[in-house]
Enzyme design. Sequence first.
Site, short mmCIF file in Angstrom:
data_model
loop_
_atom_site.label_atom_id
_atom_site.label_comp_id
_atom_site.label_asym_id
_atom_site.label_seq_id
_atom_site.Cartn_x
_atom_site.Cartn_y
_atom_site.Cartn_z
CB ALA A 91 -0.92 0.01 1.22
CG ASP A 92 1.12 3.56 -2.90
OD1 ASP A 92 2.30 3.24 -3.03
OD2 ASP A 92 0.22 3.18 -3.68
N GLY A 104 0.33 2.99 -6.51
CA GLY A 104 1.63 3.56 -6.84
C GLY A 104 2.26 2.86 -8.04
N GLY A 105 1.87 1.62 -8.25
CA GLY A 105 2.37 0.86 -9.40
C GLY A 105 1.34 0.78 -10.52
CD GLU A 111 -2.19 -3.34 -6.51
OE1 GLU A 111 -1.01 -3.61 -6.31
OE2 GLU A 111 -2.64 -2.20 -6.38
C1 5RP Z 1 0.76 -0.99 -6.85
C2 5RP Z 1 0.52 -0.80 -5.41
C3 5RP Z 1 1.64 -1.18 -4.48
O1 5RP Z 1 1.20 -2.21 -3.66
C4 5RP Z 1 2.02 0.03 -3.68
O2 5RP Z 1 2.41 1.07 -4.58
C5 5RP Z 1 3.16 -0.25 -2.69
O3 5RP Z 1 4.33 -0.59 -3.38
P1 5RP Z 1 5.74 -0.76 -2.64
O4 5RP Z 1 5.65 -1.98 -1.78
O5 5RP Z 1 6.74 -0.87 -3.77
O6 5RP Z 1 5.97 0.49 -1.82
O7 5RP Z 1 -0.52 -0.37 -4.96
O8 5RP Z 1 -0.29 -0.50 -7.63
#
Ligand code: 5RP
Length: 235
Positions: A91-92, A104-105, A111
């Site tokens: 999660a962000d 974030g990805g 998801e």
């Molecule tokens: C992708 C997401 C990721 O789970 C989120 O961005 C967290 O990534 P990371 O573990 O690299 O910080 O939601 O869409």
Amino acid sequence: MTAADPVKVMKQEVGKAAAALVQSSSIVGLGTGSTTAYAIQFIGDRLKSGELKDIVGVPTSFQAEVLAKQYGIPLTTLDAIDHIDIAIDGADEVDPQKNLVKGGGAAHTREKVVDYLAERFIVVVDGGKLVDRLGAAFPVPVEVIPMAVNPVMQAIKKLGGKPELRMGVRKAGPVITDQGNMVIDVTFDTIENPVDLEKILNNIPGVLENGIFVNCVDKVLIGEVIDGQPTVREM
Ligand code: 5RP
């Protein structure tokens, strides 16, 4: 010899703690991101050692699919199963009610489908992701079909958000999701009510899904580096 990066070790430890929750004969949602990548790796290690048996994974992105294949986790699709036992995802942002901002990805649409289906949804984050209120540190990603980018941006501005089309890194032009859409990152001054905002954003014509996840998390595992030592605690 150089010392191991403590942030990397901490992500490995939290990924390992989540992977340890997976039981034999289960269907596992495989999340996206750098922290979940370690969980996928450790699930693969447990399968290889024979400690885990009869697992199938449901990937939430092209990244998760590639990693699962690399670590020997058999995959399935939602057409072939009727439930998911456990999902592990990053999660962000995480608020005190365990609501999340994700994406974030740019993988939040798949998801959300997989994580919401899971009987147990385990979130793996580092301590920097904990916020008092969602939107404090990370914009809300909104996946939009390409022809609707402009009207969706206008609608978001009317809601008080500041929209920005996510651009690629080492790729000219916008980020394109695994579904062939675009992502608008929206900064809000404050998000008073994430439950309502999630619905309002998804009601804008042309929006496929947004990155606010509410009332769906069972456990949050938090990795931290304390006095140079990686630790994992539960929220
Ligand atoms: C992708 C997401 C990721 O789970 C989120 O961005 C967290 O990534 P990371 O573990 O690299 O910080 O939601 O869409």
